[in-house]
Design a protein around this motif. Structure first.
Motif, PDB file in Angstrom:
ATOM      1  N   MET A  20       0.843  -1.161   0.000  1.00  0.00           N
ATOM      2  CA  MET A  20       0.000   0.000   0.000  1.00  0.00           C
ATOM      3  C   MET A  20       0.896   1.234   0.000  1.00  0.00           C
ATOM      4  O   MET A  20       1.848   1.307   0.762  1.00  0.00           O
ATOM      5  CB  MET A  20      -0.898  -0.044   1.245  1.00  0.00           C
ATOM      6  N   LYS A  21       0.588   2.177  -0.859  1.00  0.00           N
ATOM      7  CA  LYS A  21       1.404   3.385  -0.951  1.00  0.00           C
ATOM      8  C   LYS A  21       0.920   4.430   0.047  1.00  0.00           C
ATOM      9  O   LYS A  21      -0.271   4.667   0.187  1.00  0.00           O
ATOM     10  CB  LYS A  21       1.355   3.952  -2.358  1.00  0.00           C
ATOM     11  N   LEU A  22       1.888   5.030   0.756  1.00  0.00           N
ATOM     12  CA  LEU A  22       1.624   6.055   1.750  1.00  0.00           C
ATOM     13  C   LEU A  22       2.561   7.226   1.551  1.00  0.00           C
ATOM     14  O   LEU A  22       3.644   7.081   0.980  1.00  0.00           O
ATOM     15  CB  LEU A  22       1.849   5.518   3.165  1.00  0.00           C
ATOM     16  N   LYS A  23       2.160   8.368   2.066  1.00  0.00           N
ATOM     17  CA  LYS A  23       3.012   9.555   2.071  1.00  0.00           C
ATOM     18  C   LYS A  23       3.340   9.865   3.527  1.00  0.00           C
ATOM     19  O   LYS A  23       2.442   9.947   4.371  1.00  0.00           O
ATOM     20  CB  LYS A  23       2.283  10.727   1.429  1.00  0.00           C
ATOM     21  N   LEU A  24       4.623  10.008   3.830  1.00  0.00           N
ATOM     22  CA  LEU A  24       5.035  10.306   5.198  1.00  0.00           C
ATOM     23  C   LEU A  24       4.725  11.760   5.538  1.00  0.00           C
ATOM     24  O   LEU A  24       4.966  12.655   4.734  1.00  0.00           O
ATOM     25  CB  LEU A  24       6.530  10.045   5.373  1.00  0.00           C
ATOM     26  N   ILE A  25       4.204  11.973   6.732  1.00  0.00           N
ATOM     27  CA  ILE A  25       3.975  13.335   7.201  1.00  0.00           C
ATOM     28  C   ILE A  25       4.949  13.684   8.325  1.00  0.00           C
ATOM     29  O   ILE A  25       4.988  14.822   8.772  1.00  0.00           O
ATOM     30  CB  ILE A  25       2.512  13.562   7.630  1.00  0.00           C
ATOM     31  N   GLN A  26       5.749  12.689   8.720  1.00  0.00           N
ATOM     32  CA  GLN A  26       6.827  12.879   9.685  1.00  0.00           C
ATOM     33  C   GLN A  26       8.006  12.027   9.235  1.00  0.00           C
ATOM     34  O   GLN A  26       7.818  11.031   8.547  1.00  0.00           O
ATOM     35  CB  GLN A  26       6.401  12.398  11.067  1.00  0.00           C
ATOM     36  N   PRO A  27       9.232  12.409   9.625  1.00  0.00           N
ATOM     37  CA  PRO A  27      10.367  11.541   9.306  1.00  0.00           C
ATOM     38  C   PRO A  27      10.160  10.168   9.934  1.00  0.00           C
ATOM     39  O   PRO A  27       9.528  10.047  10.989  1.00  0.00           O
ATOM     40  CB  PRO A  27      11.565  12.250   9.953  1.00  0.00           C
ATOM     41  N   HIS A  28      10.668   9.137   9.263  1.00  0.00           N
ATOM     42  CA  HIS A  28      10.470   7.762   9.742  1.00  0.00           C
ATOM     43  C   HIS A  28      11.595   6.879   9.221  1.00  0.00           C
ATOM     44  O   HIS A  28      12.060   7.048   8.103  1.00  0.00           O
ATOM     45  CB  HIS A  28       9.123   7.236   9.232  1.00  0.00           C
ATOM     46  N   THR A  29      12.013   5.924  10.052  1.00  0.00           N
ATOM     47  CA  THR A  29      12.997   4.931   9.630  1.00  0.00           C
ATOM     48  C   THR A  29      12.250   3.656   9.289  1.00  0.00           C
ATOM     49  O   THR A  29      11.491   3.133  10.107  1.00  0.00           O
ATOM     50  CB  THR A  29      14.040   4.675  10.722  1.00  0.00           C
ATOM     51  N   HIS A  30      12.440   3.180   8.055  1.00  0.00           N
ATOM     52  CA  HIS A  30      11.776   1.964   7.591  1.00  0.00           C
ATOM     53  C   HIS A  30      12.812   1.063   6.952  1.00  0.00           C
ATOM     54  O   HIS A  30      13.568   1.495   6.091  1.00  0.00           O
ATOM     55  CB  HIS A  30      10.672   2.317   6.579  1.00  0.00           C
ATOM     56  N   ALA A  31      12.866  -0.184   7.384  1.00  0.00           N
ATOM     57  CA  ALA A  31      13.814  -1.174   6.864  1.00  0.00           C
ATOM     58  C   ALA A  31      15.252  -0.650   6.950  1.00  0.00           C
ATOM     59  O   ALA A  31      16.044  -0.826   6.033  1.00  0.00           O
ATOM     60  CB  ALA A  31      13.440  -1.563   5.445  1.00  0.00           C
ATOM     61  N   GLY A  32      15.554   0.046   8.064  1.00  0.00           N
ATOM     62  CA  GLY A  32      16.905   0.533   8.286  1.00  0.00           C
ATOM     63  C   GLY A  32      17.278   1.785   7.513  1.00  0.00           C
ATOM     64  O   GLY A  32      18.411   2.237   7.574  1.00  0.00           O
ATOM     65  N   ARG A  33      16.339   2.358   6.794  1.00  0.00           N
ATOM     66  CA  ARG A  33      16.620   3.558   5.987  1.00  0.00           C
ATOM     67  C   ARG A  33      15.781   4.730   6.488  1.00  0.00           C
ATOM     68  O   ARG A  33      14.587   4.575   6.719  1.00  0.00           O
ATOM     69  CB  ARG A  33      16.301   3.290   4.522  1.00  0.00           C
ATOM     70  N   ARG A  34      16.410   5.854   6.663  1.00  0.00           N
ATOM     71  CA  ARG A  34      15.721   7.067   7.132  1.00  0.00           C
ATOM     72  C   ARG A  34      14.993   7.718   5.961  1.00  0.00           C
ATOM     73  O   ARG A  34      15.553   7.915   4.900  1.00  0.00           O
ATOM     74  CB  ARG A  34      16.758   8.032   7.715  1.00  0.00           C
ATOM     75  N   HIS A  35      13.698   8.044   6.169  1.00  0.00           N
ATOM     76  CA  HIS A  35      12.878   8.693   5.146  1.00  0.00           C
ATOM     77  C   HIS A  35      12.390  10.029   5.691  1.00  0.00           C
ATOM     78  O   HIS A  35      11.988  10.126   6.851  1.00  0.00           O
ATOM     79  CB  HIS A  35      11.675   7.822   4.784  1.00  0.00           C
ATOM     80  N   ALA A  36      12.381  11.039   4.842  1.00  0.00           N
ATOM     81  CA  ALA A  36      11.936  12.374   5.233  1.00  0.00           C
ATOM     82  C   ALA A  36      10.430  12.521   5.045  1.00  0.00           C
ATOM     83  O   ALA A  36       9.809  11.789   4.259  1.00  0.00           O
ATOM     84  CB  ALA A  36      12.656  13.426   4.387  1.00  0.00           C
ATOM     85  N   ALA A  37       9.856  13.487   5.759  1.00  0.00           N
ATOM     86  CA  ALA A  37       8.441  13.812   5.563  1.00  0.00           C
ATOM     87  C   ALA A  37       8.239  14.189   4.104  1.00  0.00           C
ATOM     88  O   ALA A  37       9.080  14.851   3.496  1.00  0.00           O
ATOM     89  CB  ALA A  37       8.043  14.964   6.479  1.00  0.00           C
ATOM     90  N   GLY A  38       7.141  13.728   3.529  1.00  0.00           N
ATOM     91  CA  GLY A  38       6.841  14.003   2.123  1.00  0.00           C
ATOM     92  C   GLY A  38       7.205  12.859   1.196  1.00  0.00           C
ATOM     93  O   GLY A  38       6.701  12.777   0.082  1.00  0.00           O
ATOM     94  N   GLU A  39       8.087  11.964   1.640  1.00  0.00           N
ATOM     95  CA  GLU A  39       8.451  10.813   0.809  1.00  0.00           C
ATOM     96  C   GLU A  39       7.299   9.824   0.770  1.00  0.00           C
ATOM     97  O   GLU A  39       6.478   9.762   1.679  1.00  0.00           O
ATOM     98  CB  GLU A  39       9.696  10.103   1.362  1.00  0.00           C
ATOM     99  N   LYS A  40       7.258   9.038  -0.293  1.00  0.00           N
ATOM    100  CA  LYS A  40       6.225   8.007  -0.436  1.00  0.00           C
ATOM    101  C   LYS A  40       6.855   6.645  -0.231  1.00  0.00           C
ATOM    102  O   LYS A  40       7.962   6.388  -0.696  1.00  0.00           O
ATOM    103  CB  LYS A  40       5.569   8.115  -1.803  1.00  0.00           C
ATOM    104  N   LEU A  41       6.137   5.786   0.481  1.00  0.00           N
ATOM    105  CA  LEU A  41       6.588   4.420   0.743  1.00  0.00           C
ATOM    106  C   LEU A  41       5.529   3.442   0.284  1.00  0.00           C
ATOM    107  O   LEU A  41       4.340   3.742   0.298  1.00  0.00           O
ATOM    108  CB  LEU A  41       6.788   4.200   2.248  1.00  0.00           C
ATOM    109  N   ASP A  42       5.970   2.251  -0.090  1.00  0.00           N
ATOM    110  CA  ASP A  42       5.060   1.169  -0.416  1.00  0.00           C
ATOM    111  C   ASP A  42       5.265   0.110   0.669  1.00  0.00           C
ATOM    112  O   ASP A  42       6.337  -0.493   0.759  1.00  0.00           O
ATOM    113  CB  ASP A  42       5.376   0.611  -1.801  1.00  0.00           C
TER     114      ASP A  42
END
Length: 63
Positions: free
Chosen positions: A1-23
């Motif tokens: 499921m595709k999501l857009k981050l509204i806060q920074p988040h670490t997923h699978a050991g990788r840091r993602h910034a707010a605004g990035e999209k994750l599946d």
């Protein structure tokens, strides 16, 4: 499921910034949304839900 981050988040050991999209899997998507970390792409996470006024007020009758 595709999501857009509204806060920074670490997923699978990788840091993602707010605004990035994750599946991510649906269960993780639900958790991220409930925690206020992500939202569905295209949704506005800062918009307040509309409140619905009651359509009628129950009345009590006495016989």
């Amino acid at each position: 499921m595709k999501l857009k981050l509204i806060q920074p988040h670490t997923h699978a050991g990788r840091r993602h910034a707010a605004g990035e999209k994750l599946d991510v899997p649906p269960s993780l998507a639900t958790w991220l949304i409930e925690q206020g970390i992500a939202s569905h792409p295209g949704s506005n996470p800062h918009r307040r839900p509309a409140t619905k006024a009651p359509s009628s007020i129950p009345s009590s009758t006495t016989d």
